[in-house]
Design a protein around this motif. Structure first.
Motif, short mmCIF file in Angstrom:
data_model
loop_
_atom_site.label_atom_id
_atom_site.label_comp_id
_atom_site.label_asym_id
_atom_site.label_seq_id
_atom_site.Cartn_x
_atom_site.Cartn_y
_atom_site.Cartn_z
N ILE A 21 0.83 -1.21 0.00
CA ILE A 21 0.00 0.00 0.00
C ILE A 21 0.86 1.25 0.00
O ILE A 21 0.61 2.20 -0.75
CB ILE A 21 -0.96 -0.01 1.21
N TRP A 29 -5.22 3.99 -9.63
CA TRP A 29 -5.42 3.66 -8.21
C TRP A 29 -5.86 4.89 -7.44
O TRP A 29 -5.32 5.98 -7.62
CB TRP A 29 -4.11 3.12 -7.62
N SER A 31 -7.35 4.51 -3.73
CA SER A 31 -7.12 4.35 -2.30
C SER A 31 -7.05 2.88 -1.94
O SER A 31 -7.55 2.03 -2.67
CB SER A 31 -8.23 5.02 -1.47
N SER A 32 -6.42 2.60 -0.79
CA SER A 32 -6.39 1.24 -0.24
C SER A 32 -6.59 1.33 1.26
O SER A 32 -6.02 2.20 1.93
CB SER A 32 -5.05 0.55 -0.54
N THR A 47 -9.59 -1.88 -2.00
CA THR A 47 -8.89 -0.96 -2.89
C THR A 47 -9.86 -0.40 -3.91
O THR A 47 -10.63 -1.14 -4.52
CB THR A 47 -7.73 -1.68 -3.62
N TRP A 49 -10.49 1.76 -7.44
CA TRP A 49 -9.85 2.06 -8.71
C TRP A 49 -10.73 2.96 -9.56
O TRP A 49 -11.95 2.96 -9.42
CB TRP A 49 -9.56 0.77 -9.47
N SER A 207 -4.48 7.09 0.49
CA SER A 207 -5.15 7.54 -0.72
C SER A 207 -4.15 8.17 -1.66
O SER A 207 -3.09 8.65 -1.23
CB SER A 207 -6.26 8.55 -0.38
#
Length: 232
Positions: A21, A29, A31-32, A47, A49, A207
């Motif tokens: 991450i 991408w 956020s995770s 996650t 996308w 993020s």
């Protein structure tokens, strides 16, 4: 979603996922958010996308190229990679919105419901309706419904104030639920072919364009309590 046999394996898996991450910078991408198992050993990574194309390009042949996937498989007893899109969400009326953050103390429940492809639309329709009653249930905070892209499952992501509140909701007799809720639950039972669930606490998040935020615990990253929040 990953499961492990021991807390040591969970800790190793969390460390591996935090690194991915924090070092990730991929096209599309956004956020995770990393979740640590609460009532069982495991993790869940949520996650977001920009598009399905971005996601698929990221993971196409990933394990063969750089070995990112094999370490997770070595540590884990099971791996479930679920491509979904959010189709419904609601939160308690006195909350400003839905947020996944290690700075919150949400008791998070993730439920995966398997369904035949021809029945997924019906399941989404019945579960993706506003539910004013559940907003009055003590401890409820929010929930979101995600549709499996391949048409064979849906995911319910729910936030509760505590394990005690969620357990009390689960133990509530059917007679204590409104008739409309009972009918919805009965209809859902006719569509779902299998289900499994796990409980979590958010421990790390990042993020695009911002610093990561993580929670650490003196008793281990999988346990609530004795925690401090740090930015990295």
């Amino acid at each position: 979603m990953f499961t492990t046999d021991t807390t040591d394996q969970q800790r190793e898996l969390l460390d591996e996922m935090r690194q991915v991450i924090d070092e990730g910078d991929f096209t599309g991408w956004r956020s995770s958010t990393l979740h640590a198992g609460q009532d069982g050993c495991g993790t869940a990574g949520v996650t977001q996308w920009r598009s399905l194309t971005d996601l698929e390009e990221r993971y196409a042949g990933l394990g063969r190229r750089n070995g990112t996937v094999p370490p997770f498989k070595r540590i884990s007893t099971s791996v479930h990679l679920l491509k979904t899109e959010v189709v419904f969400a609601q939160h308690r009326s006195d909350l400003p919105g839905i947020e996944m953050s290690p700075e919150r103390d949400d008791y998070t429940v993730i439920i995966v419901l398997d369904v035949a492809q021809q029945d997924q639309s019906a399941l989404v329709q019945v579960l993706g309706r506003p539910d004013e009653w559940i907003k009055t249930v003590p401890g409820y905070r929010s929930h979101a419904l995600c549709r499996g892209i391949d048409g064979t499952f849906v995911v319910l992501y729910a936030q509760w104030e505590s394990k005690a509140h969620y357990d009390a909701f689960q133990a509530m007799p059917e007679s204590a639920r409104p008739q409309s809720v009972r009918h919805r639950r009965a209809f859902t039972d006719t569509l779902v072919t299998a289900q499994w669930s796990s409980t979590y606490r958010v421990v790390h998040a990042r993020s695009a364009g911002s610093q990561a935020v993580s929670i650490t615990s003196q008793r281990g990253p999988w346990q609530a309590g004795a925690t401090s929040v740090r930015s990295s």
